[in-house]
Motif scaffolding. Structure first.
Motif, PDB file in Angstrom:
ATOM      1  N   THR A 417       0.925  -1.169   0.115  1.00  0.00           N
ATOM      2  CA  THR A 417       0.096  -0.102   0.237  1.00  0.00           C
ATOM      3  C   THR A 417       0.870   1.341  -0.043  1.00  0.00           C
ATOM      4  O   THR A 417       0.339   2.423   0.257  1.00  0.00           O
ATOM      5  CB  THR A 417      -1.015  -0.114   1.352  1.00  0.00           C
ATOM      6  OG1 THR A 417      -0.155  -0.110   2.365  1.00  0.00           O
ATOM      7  CG2 THR A 417      -1.832  -1.200   0.982  1.00  0.00           C
ATOM      8  N   GLY A 418       2.165   0.937  -0.362  1.00  0.00           N
ATOM      9  CA  GLY A 418       2.849   2.217  -0.634  1.00  0.00           C
ATOM     10  C   GLY A 418       3.626   2.881   0.646  1.00  0.00           C
ATOM     11  O   GLY A 418       3.440   2.516   1.752  1.00  0.00           O
ATOM     12  N   ASP A 419       4.032   4.014   0.470  1.00  0.00           N
ATOM     13  CA  ASP A 419       4.678   4.844   1.359  1.00  0.00           C
ATOM     14  C   ASP A 419       3.956   5.215   2.619  1.00  0.00           C
ATOM     15  O   ASP A 419       3.749   6.519   2.645  1.00  0.00           O
ATOM     16  CB  ASP A 419       5.603   6.005   0.758  1.00  0.00           C
ATOM     17  CG  ASP A 419       6.456   5.314  -0.331  1.00  0.00           C
ATOM     18  OD1 ASP A 419       6.782   4.283  -0.304  1.00  0.00           O
ATOM     19  OD2 ASP A 419       7.156   6.373  -1.135  1.00  0.00           O
ATOM     20  N   ASN A 420       3.759   4.587   3.694  1.00  0.00           N
ATOM     21  CA  ASN A 420       3.132   4.809   4.857  1.00  0.00           C
ATOM     22  C   ASN A 420       4.009   5.566   5.605  1.00  0.00           C
ATOM     23  O   ASN A 420       5.310   5.744   5.358  1.00  0.00           O
ATOM     24  CB  ASN A 420       2.240   3.706   5.404  1.00  0.00           C
ATOM     25  CG  ASN A 420       3.461   2.753   5.901  1.00  0.00           C
ATOM     26  OD1 ASN A 420       4.410   2.880   5.722  1.00  0.00           O
ATOM     27  ND2 ASN A 420       2.629   1.674   6.437  1.00  0.00           N
ATOM     28  N   ALA A 421       3.718   5.875   6.896  1.00  0.00           N
ATOM     29  CA  ALA A 421       4.580   6.603   7.864  1.00  0.00           C
ATOM     30  C   ALA A 421       4.785   5.701   9.084  1.00  0.00           C
ATOM     31  O   ALA A 421       3.763   5.128   9.403  1.00  0.00           O
ATOM     32  CB  ALA A 421       4.334   7.980   8.319  1.00  0.00           C
ATOM     33  N   SER A 422       5.637   5.807   9.734  1.00  0.00           N
ATOM     34  CA  SER A 422       5.785   5.279  11.218  1.00  0.00           C
ATOM     35  C   SER A 422       4.759   5.925  12.157  1.00  0.00           C
ATOM     36  O   SER A 422       5.307   6.760  13.140  1.00  0.00           O
ATOM     37  CB  SER A 422       7.140   5.275  11.756  1.00  0.00           C
ATOM     38  OG  SER A 422       7.896   4.310  10.723  1.00  0.00           O
ATOM     39  N   ASP A 448       3.601  -1.377   4.734  1.00  0.00           N
ATOM     40  CA  ASP A 448       4.996  -1.697   5.094  1.00  0.00           C
ATOM     41  C   ASP A 448       4.798  -1.494   6.534  1.00  0.00           C
ATOM     42  O   ASP A 448       4.640  -0.353   7.378  1.00  0.00           O
ATOM     43  CB  ASP A 448       5.759  -0.010   4.871  1.00  0.00           C
ATOM     44  CG  ASP A 448       6.355  -0.293   3.277  1.00  0.00           C
ATOM     45  OD1 ASP A 448       5.826  -1.200   2.862  1.00  0.00           O
ATOM     46  OD2 ASP A 448       6.409   0.766   2.751  1.00  0.00           O
ATOM     47  N   LEU A 449       5.433  -2.627   7.306  1.00  0.00           N
ATOM     48  CA  LEU A 449       4.907  -2.826   8.644  1.00  0.00           C
ATOM     49  C   LEU A 449       6.297  -2.062   9.686  1.00  0.00           C
ATOM     50  O   LEU A 449       7.399  -2.222   9.246  1.00  0.00           O
ATOM     51  CB  LEU A 449       5.345  -4.435   9.102  1.00  0.00           C
ATOM     52  CG  LEU A 449       4.804  -4.890  10.460  1.00  0.00           C
ATOM     53  CD1 LEU A 449       4.716  -6.517  10.470  1.00  0.00           C
ATOM     54  CD2 LEU A 449       5.848  -4.662  11.384  1.00  0.00           C
ATOM     55  N   GLY A 450       5.681  -1.317  10.440  1.00  0.00           N
ATOM     56  CA  GLY A 450       6.549  -0.517  11.521  1.00  0.00           C
ATOM     57  C   GLY A 450       6.632   0.736  10.717  1.00  0.00           C
ATOM     58  O   GLY A 450       6.910   1.732  11.492  1.00  0.00           O
ATOM     59  N   SER A 456      10.372   5.122  13.349  1.00  0.00           N
ATOM     60  CA  SER A 456       9.630   4.133  14.304  1.00  0.00           C
ATOM     61  C   SER A 456       9.931   4.165  15.819  1.00  0.00           C
ATOM     62  O   SER A 456      11.165   4.143  15.972  1.00  0.00           O
ATOM     63  CB  SER A 456       9.641   2.764  13.365  1.00  0.00           C
ATOM     64  OG  SER A 456       8.352   2.253  13.662  1.00  0.00           O
ATOM     65  N   THR A 457       9.182   3.627  16.556  1.00  0.00           N
ATOM     66  CA  THR A 457       9.751   3.221  17.800  1.00  0.00           C
ATOM     67  C   THR A 457       9.189   1.827  18.113  1.00  0.00           C
ATOM     68  O   THR A 457       8.457   1.184  17.329  1.00  0.00           O
ATOM     69  CB  THR A 457       8.925   4.069  18.911  1.00  0.00           C
ATOM     70  OG1 THR A 457       7.508   4.024  18.610  1.00  0.00           O
ATOM     71  CG2 THR A 457       8.921   5.609  18.675  1.00  0.00           C
ATOM     72  N   GLU A 458       9.862   1.219  18.923  1.00  0.00           N
ATOM     73  CA  GLU A 458       9.771  -0.345  19.440  1.00  0.00           C
ATOM     74  C   GLU A 458       8.472  -0.728  19.581  1.00  0.00           C
ATOM     75  O   GLU A 458       8.096  -1.649  19.271  1.00  0.00           O
ATOM     76  CB  GLU A 458      10.708  -0.657  20.419  1.00  0.00           C
ATOM     77  CG  GLU A 458      10.825  -2.026  20.652  1.00  0.00           C
ATOM     78  CD  GLU A 458      12.296  -2.818  20.988  1.00  0.00           C
ATOM     79  OE1 GLU A 458      13.215  -2.036  20.965  1.00  0.00           O
ATOM     80  OE2 GLU A 458      12.239  -3.938  21.570  1.00  0.00           O
ATOM     81  N   LEU A 462       6.176  -3.313  17.621  1.00  0.00           N
ATOM     82  CA  LEU A 462       5.368  -4.519  18.346  1.00  0.00           C
ATOM     83  C   LEU A 462       3.976  -4.455  18.123  1.00  0.00           C
ATOM     84  O   LEU A 462       3.393  -5.522  17.725  1.00  0.00           O
ATOM     85  CB  LEU A 462       5.673  -4.446  20.044  1.00  0.00           C
ATOM     86  CG  LEU A 462       7.023  -4.758  20.380  1.00  0.00           C
ATOM     87  CD1 LEU A 462       7.412  -4.412  21.671  1.00  0.00           C
ATOM     88  CD2 LEU A 462       7.545  -6.126  20.074  1.00  0.00           C
ATOM     89  N   ARG A 463       3.457  -3.367  18.184  1.00  0.00           N
ATOM     90  CA  ARG A 463       1.775  -3.385  18.003  1.00  0.00           C
ATOM     91  C   ARG A 463       1.444  -3.733  16.455  1.00  0.00           C
ATOM     92  O   ARG A 463       0.815  -4.510  16.103  1.00  0.00           O
ATOM     93  CB  ARG A 463       1.121  -1.925  18.342  1.00  0.00           C
ATOM     94  CG  ARG A 463       1.302  -1.737  19.862  1.00  0.00           C
ATOM     95  CD  ARG A 463       0.299  -3.026  20.705  1.00  0.00           C
ATOM     96  NE  ARG A 463       0.219  -2.602  21.971  1.00  0.00           N
ATOM     97  CZ  ARG A 463       0.065  -3.334  23.021  1.00  0.00           C
ATOM     98  NH1 ARG A 463      -0.174  -4.572  22.880  1.00  0.00           N
ATOM     99  NH2 ARG A 463      -0.158  -2.886  24.278  1.00  0.00           N
ATOM    100  N   TRP A 464       2.533  -3.206  15.464  1.00  0.00           N
ATOM    101  CA  TRP A 464       2.221  -3.303  14.164  1.00  0.00           C
ATOM    102  C   TRP A 464       2.308  -4.954  13.917  1.00  0.00           C
ATOM    103  O   TRP A 464       1.466  -5.409  13.087  1.00  0.00           O
ATOM    104  CB  TRP A 464       3.127  -2.428  13.400  1.00  0.00           C
ATOM    105  CG  TRP A 464       2.519  -2.012  12.326  1.00  0.00           C
ATOM    106  CD1 TRP A 464       1.794  -2.920  11.187  1.00  0.00           C
ATOM    107  CD2 TRP A 464       2.847  -0.864  11.403  1.00  0.00           C
ATOM    108  NE1 TRP A 464       1.414  -2.017  10.020  1.00  0.00           N
ATOM    109  CE2 TRP A 464       1.894  -0.764  10.232  1.00  0.00           C
ATOM    110  CE3 TRP A 464       3.031   0.549  11.927  1.00  0.00           C
ATOM    111  CZ2 TRP A 464       1.561   0.357   9.412  1.00  0.00           C
ATOM    112  CZ3 TRP A 464       3.086   1.571  11.096  1.00  0.00           C
ATOM    113  CH2 TRP A 464       2.277   1.541   9.786  1.00  0.00           C
TER     114      TRP A 464
END
Ligand code: MIG
Length: 659
Positions: A417-422, A448-450, A456-458, A462-464
Motif C-alpha cells: 500500500t505504498g509509502d506510509n509513515a511510522s 510497510d510494517l513499522g 519508528s519506535t519499538e 511490536l503493535r504493528w
C-alpha cells in the motif's frame, strides 16, 4: 444481478472476465446529468453507509469525504488525500432501503464526492469513456461475491510468500544482505524473504545487480542455503543508456511510450533520464516480461514492481522549458508574478498531469495519449509479467506484487500500500484498508510494517507486528535514513522472536482462509456489520474485523495503553499467544469488554463452534508444511472437515481427522 451500462468506453480495459450485455434501461437509483462529465447523484438517508474503493485513506465506511481515482505517487499519506497509488472503482452503497454495488470500468479519473460537498448527497462523476456496472444483491457480501466473480479470481501467491520479510531502502550491496541474514540467524529469529531495493541494482537499471554481488548465481545460492528468498525491485522505467542492452533493444523494437515526434519520450525517474515501456502494446509488455529471465536464470522468482503509476520526477521537455525560463530571468528584476512562475514551474515538474497529453501508447492498433489510459499502466505491466513468470518460474511458483494497481490486476499480482509513515494512525489505516482491498479483489496485500517514512519506535513495531501477523504480506520495510526498525535490531529480541513464530503457528489457518477467500470470492478481512445483521452494536465498529470464518481481531492501535474496548457479537474463546507454544484460552461472553493486551502478546477471539488449526516449532515458512496440525476447539466440534493446504505452487483440500 449485474447490469452493464454503456458510457462510451472505447476499448476493453481488461478488468472484467464475464461478458454481460449492455442494458438499454436508465441507470437506476441515480439522477444522471450529462455535462462536460457524466454525473450521478443520489440523496443519502441518515444511515446510508458506503464501502469499497480499495486503497484509499480514512475509514471502512467511506461516507463523508472525496476520493478521486487517479494513480499517484505522493508519499505524504494524510487523511485529506483524495488519491493514492491505485484506482479501485468498486463501491457499495447501502442506503437503508436500497443497497447496490457500482463498478466504473475505466482508466480515466472517477470522482467520488460522498457527502463531501453536500453532507446528504452522493455525486460521482467521470468524463465520458467508461462502463458502469450496477450490482444488486441481498447483502454486502452477496454484492461483493457477484462483483468478484465478474472480475475473476485473485492472484494466488506461492506459499513461501507468506513468510517473514525484511526490507529497507538503503541495503545496497552483498554484505548488507548477508549481514541481515546473519543478524537474524544468530538470534534464531524467523526470516524468509529479503527485499533488494533500487540501490542493489547497477545504477538503477532494471534486471541487473551491482558489482558488489560478484557472481550473482553464487550469491543467490549462498542466500538460498540459509532458506531465504530474495526479492529484487523492478521499476517501470528503464535508464536511457546506450551501454545498457535492455534499453537499446527496446529502443530498436520501438517498445517505449513516445512523444509527438515518434521518438521515445524521456522522463526522469531514479536512473535520471529514462523511458517508459509501452506496456499497452502487448508485444512490448511481453518483451519487458521476458527480461525477468535474468533473475529466473540465477534462481530468483520473487519481485516487487515500483514507480508504475507511472512516476514522472520530470519530463525532459518540461525541464528544458523551465531551464530556459530560468535562464531568461537571469539578471532581471522580476515582478513577483514572474518570479512565482519560475518557482512554481520547478515545483510542478514532478508528476505533472499535463505531461500525460504529450506521450502516447500503441493500444489495440491505435495510438492513444497516456491521458486516456493512465490508471491502467500498471495493469499491463503486471499482466504480462505475471503470465511470463507463470510459465517460466518453476515448481514453487512466483511472487509478484506491485505498488500501483487497478481492478483487473488483482488477477495477476498482489499489492503493497505504498509509502506510509511510522505513525500509529497508519497502523489503524492499514487495518481499515484490508477489507476494502479484499472487496476489490486484492487478497495478497499488506502495508510497510513499522511504517516506511519517519522514525519508528519499538512499541509501534511490536503493535504493528501483532496485527501484521495476520497480513498476507508481512514485510518490515523502511525508507532510507530512518532509524533502524528491523526486528533483529530492536531491544526486545526474545519478544520479537516469539511473536514472529506465532506467524508460523497461525499459517495453516491463514493459508486456509486466504485460499477460501480466493476460491469463494469472499473476504479475508470482513467488517462485523457485514455478518451480524441483526446486532446494532456492531454497526459502526471499524477497529475490529473478522479474519477468515472463525476469528475476530481487535488489535491495539494506540501508544501507551494495554487496554481497549471490544464488542463481541457472540460468545467467544479468547486466545492469547506469547509464542507458538505459550497459549492461553478463556471463555468470553457476548457483549462489551475492556481487554488487556501486553506488548509481548497477541490476542484474538475464536467464535463458538469453531476451531483454529495451529502448528508449533516451525523453523521457517516451508518447515510449517511438514508440521503436525493441532486444533484449538471452541466447543466440541470443528469446522475443519477439510482444510486447504499448500501443494507445489498451488493448494489442495485435505481431509481433517479430528482427534
Ligand atoms: O521514490 O525504491 O514505495 O517502497 O523503498 C521512492 C525506493 C522509490 C518508493 C517505494 C518504496 C521504495 C522506494 N521507492
Amino acid at each position: 444481478m449485474i447490469s452493464r451500462y454503456d458510457f462510451s468506453l472505447k476499448f476493453n480495459s481488461g478488468a472484467v472476465v464475464k461478458e454481460i450485455p449492455f442494458s438499454t434501461a436508465k441507470v437506476p437509483y441515480f439522477a444522471v446529468k450529462k455535462a462536460e462529465e457524466i454525473q450521478f447523484s443520489l440523496q443519502m438517508s441518515n444511515n446510508c453507509k458506503i464501502y469499497g474503493l480499495g486503497e484509499n485513506v480514512r475509514g471502512i465506511n467511506k461516507r463523508g469525504h472525496l476520493y478521486i481515482s487517479n494513480n499517484t505517487d505522493d508519499p505524504t499519506i494524510t487523511e485529506d488525500r483524495v488519491s493514492l497509488y491505485a484506482s479501485h472503482n468498486f463501491l457499495i452503497i447501502n442506503n437503508v432501503k436500497e443497497m447496490f454495488g457500482l463498478f466504473f470500468d475505466t482508466p480515466n479519473k472517477v470522482k467520488y464526492d460522498l457527502g463531501y460537498s453536500d453532507i446528504d448527497e452522493i455525486n460521482i462523476s467521470s468524463p465520458l469513456g467508461f462502463e458502469l456496472y450496477v450490482i444488486e444483491g441481498k447483502s454486502e457480501l452477496d454484492i461483493i461475491k457477484q462483483f468478484r466473480e465478474l472480475i475473476g479470481k485473485s492472484y494466488l501467491p506461492p506459499y513461501y510468500s507468506f513468510g517473514v520479510g525484511q526490507s529497507r531502502w538503503g541495503y545496497s550491496c552483498k554484505d548488507d544482505i548477508l549481514r541481515i541474514i546473519n543478524d537474524y540467524e544468530k538470534l534464531d529469529m524467523p526470516l524468509d524473504l529479503i527485499y533488494m531495493d533500487i540501490d542493489c541494482l547497477d545504477n538503477f537499471k532494471d534486471f541487473t545487480l551491482n558489482e558488489t554481488f560478484g557472481n550473482p548465481k553464487q550469491f543467490v545460492d549462498e542466500v538460498k542455503s540459509h532458506n531465504i528468498y530474495l526479492v529484487p525491485i523492478v521499476d517501470a522505467a528503464l535508464k536511457v543508456d546506450d551501454s545498457y542492452p535492455v534499453y537499446t533493444e527496446g529502443k530498436k523494437l520501438g517498445h517505449y511510450a513516445f512523444g509527438k515526434d515518434g521518438n521515445p519520450y524521456v522522463v526522469g525517474v531514479w536512473p535520471g533520464d529514462s523511458v517508459l515501456p509501452d506496456f499497452f502494446n502487448e508485444e512490448a509488455s511481453k518483451w519487458f516480461a521476458s527480461k525477468y529471465q535474468f533473475y529466473l536464470d540465477i534462481g530468483i522468482t520473487s519481485f516487487w514492481n515500483d514507480m508504475n503509476e507511472p512516476v514522472l520526477f520530470y519530463t525532459k521537455d518540461r525541464v528544458q522549458s523551465m531551464l530556459n525560463l530560468a535562464a531568461d530571468s537571469r539578471g532581471k528584476n522580476l515582478p513577483l508574478t514572474e518570479y512565482h512562475k519560475v518557482l512554481n514551474g520547478f515545483a510542478g515538474l514532478q508528476n505533472n498531469e499535463d505531461d500525460y497529453n504529450y506521450f502516447f501508447h500503441h493500444f489495440n492498433g491505435e495510438v492513444v495519449s497516456h491521458k486516456y489510459l493512465h490508471n491502467y499502466y500498471s495493469y499491463y505491466m503486471v499482466k504480462e509479467t505475471s503470465n511470463y513468470l507463470k510459465e517460466n518460474s518453476g515448481d514453487e511458483g512466483f511472487l509478484l506484487f506491485s505498488r500501483s494497481s487497478c481492478i483487473g490486476s488483482h488477477r495477476y499480482s498482489g499489492i503493497w500500500t505504498g509509502d506510509n509513515a511510522s505513525w500509529w494512525e497508519h497502523l489503524l489505516l492499514n487495518f481499515k484498508m484490508m477489507p476494502s482491498l479484499n472487496m476489490c479483489g486484492y487478497l495478497y496485500s499488506g502495508a510497510d510494517l513499522g511504517g516506511f517514512g519517519k522514525n519508528s519506535t519499538e512499541d509501534l513495531v511490536l503493535r504493528w507486528l501483532a496485527f501484521g501477523l495476520f497480513s498476507p504480506l508481512l514485510r518490515n520495510h523502511s525508507s532510507c535514513g530512518t532509524k533502524l526498525q528491523e526486528f533483529c535490531y530492536l531491544k526486545r529480541k526474545d519478544v520479537f522472536r516469539n511473536l514472529l513464530k506465532i506467524r508460523y503457528a497461525l499459517m495453516p489457518y491463514i493459508y486456509h482462509s486466504f485460499v477460501s477467500a480466493r476460491e469463494n470470492n469472499s473476504l479475508l478481512f470482513t467488517p462485523l456489520n457485514f455478518v451480524y445483521k441483526n446486532d446494532e452494536n456492531v454497526n459502526e465498529i471499524e477497529d475490529e474485523l473478522l479474519f477468515g470464518d472463525s476469528l475476530i481481531l481487535a488489535p491495539i492501535f494506540q501508544q501507551n495503553t494495554n487496554k481497549r474496548y471490544v464488542y463481541l457479537p457472540e460468545n467467544c474463546m479468547q486466545i492469547t499467544m506469547k509464542s507458538d507454544t505459550d497459549i492461553s484460552c478463556s471463555k468470553v461472553e457476548k457483549g462489551h469488554h475492556i481487554i488487556n493486551v501486553n506488548l509481548d502478546e497477541v490476542t484474538f477471539f475464536l467464535l463458538e463452534g469453531h476451531s483454529i488449526p495451529l502448528t508449533k516449532n516451525a523453523k521457517n515458512i516451508n518447515d510449517v508444511k511438514s508440521k503436525e496440525i493441532n486444533f484449538i476447539n471452541n466447543e466440541d466440534k470443528s469446522l475443519f472437515k477439510e482444510i486447504f493446504v499448500p501443494k507445489g505452487k498451488s493448494f489442495e483440500l485435505k481431509k481433517v481427522e479430528l482427534k
